[in-house]
Design a protein around this motif. Sequence first.
Motif: not given
Ligand code: NAD
Length: 504
Positions: A212, A145, A373, A174, A227, A221-222, A149
């Motif tokens: 999931t 998932i 963040e 996403s 989430t 998951f990222t 960005n």
């Molecule tokens: P988000 O948590 O809103 O969504 C991420 C993914 O999760 C999407 O595909 C979304 O559809 C899915 N999702 C949402 N609710 C869910 C649920 N209940 N069950 C399963 N899947 C679900 O995050 P975002 O806004 O897309 O991404 C930005 C975040 O990602 C920032 O916090 C950033 O720091 C982080 N990030 C982390 C890394 C890393 O490697 N640590 C890399 C890139 C981005």
Amino acid sequence: MTVTERPGTPTFTDGFLVSSSPATGAEVGRVAVTDPDDVRAAVATARAASTWWAGLGFGGRRARLLAWRALIVQRLDEITDLMHRENGKPTDDAMLELLITVHHLDWAAKKAAKVLGPRRVPSGMLSSNIAASLEYQPLGVVGVIGPWNYPVFTPMGSIAYALAAGNAVVFKPSEYTPLVGKWLIDTFAEVVPEYPVFTGIFGGGETGAALTAAGVDKIAFTGSTATGKKIMAAAANTLTPVLIECGGKDPLLVDADADLDAAAEAAVWSGMSNGGQTCIGTERIYVHEAVYEPFLAKLTATAKAVTPGEAVDAAYGPATMPSQLDVIRRHVDDALARGGTAVVGGAESVSGPFVGPVVLTDVPEDSAAVQEETFGPTLTVSKVRDMDEAVERANATSYGLGASVFSKRRGIELARRIRSGMTAVNSVLSFAGVAALPFGGVGDSGFGRIHGEDGLREFTRPKSIARQRYPLPMSIYSFGRTDKTNALLIRSMRLLYGRGAPKR
Ligand code: NAD
């Protein structure tokens, strides 16, 4: 042309997910939303494909993954253009993202056999008749998932390593970048047409939730910490293991002996490129008081010259997820209300999809702009008395993803003391481009690792095999063990492990 109310917000129409440009709101394309039954079916199909893929062995998978790598490079213009239109980033930034991605794909494909393949391990004196071997077997089906960005680099950190380890992958990109995700799936299918080894499902959070619960062997998951917590709770129902890569609040430390030009240039690029939407981008800077003034002068001069825009060669593009603008605005407003000063930009910088650079000083450490963040092109800069204070403040958030240190003499020492998964010394983000280095966080930034040997093992289970080569004259693992054997074992235990205790 479909224009959404806030450019870039995905819309759901007649069973389709409509993806639009965050710069203009123009529709980029649409994909059919996958309903929960079809998500389960996708996982079942992937399970059948995973047997074939695992059966190809390391050599067969390596050949196909390297062919995919070459195809991605051949189509570079196509994918960077799509990333520009769908995510908003300049095409040069998209190119850099692709370069690091194919580097990882190449590394994972080539190293998997050595890291995961069967190998002999020493069996020890008590088991001298045993040939011990260890191998890392694929899990089966991995659900990935992803966020928006870095729509290629980020999910591929899981996808490439999971595939190289012998798993099938079902990917939920996403909802902000579904077409980039689909492009990856379609190009893979061109080089692996036989079975659906790498497939996609499309939709919003509920589609991710369905994945999931669909019986995968692991969820990678990222995304955001909020989430990540929901996914971990849902996965607990089926004891499905999870890899959680979440957000960060990465610090950058500037020591008294640092190269200030290099530190200022790196800080601005790390904090503001990609519109500040980088999980490992700098958000906070701690500067030794001896160099605070000259560093701040260089930082502000550099930041003022950075201009976002829609052009393919702008410094950075729009906020990809329009709702993030509210978060950025809240952090800047709160910092200013609590005594902070904007030395570059200000509240007015957060007015449209293109957020201007913002540099804030004198922001209280407990304010949102320092603790949460922001995910925008903003930096807070704080003066510290010495590097001990810098480390202490750097470590005082709930996150622990990446970090940077600029110091001529103490770089490694300070890097070790920062509570983070990765730290760059005299550079920024550089660990992400070293395929052998594991990538991941601590605390609210998550756990588990992509990249490197750990990133390959993350998608496997260790399999231990102990083969008896010949029976020992005395039987140990048996009801037939004699008193003589027991006495011998006690003597051996005393000899091998009984020395070195404190004297009484
Ligand atoms: P988000 O948590 O809103 O969504 C991420 C993914 O999760 C999407 O595909 C979304 O559809 C899915 N999702 C949402 N609710 C869910 C649920 N209940 N069950 C399963 N899947 C679900 O995050 P975002 O806004 O897309 O991404 C930005 C975040 O990602 C920032 O916090 C950033 O720091 C982080 N990030 C982390 C890394 C890393 O490697 N640590 C890399 C890139 C981005």
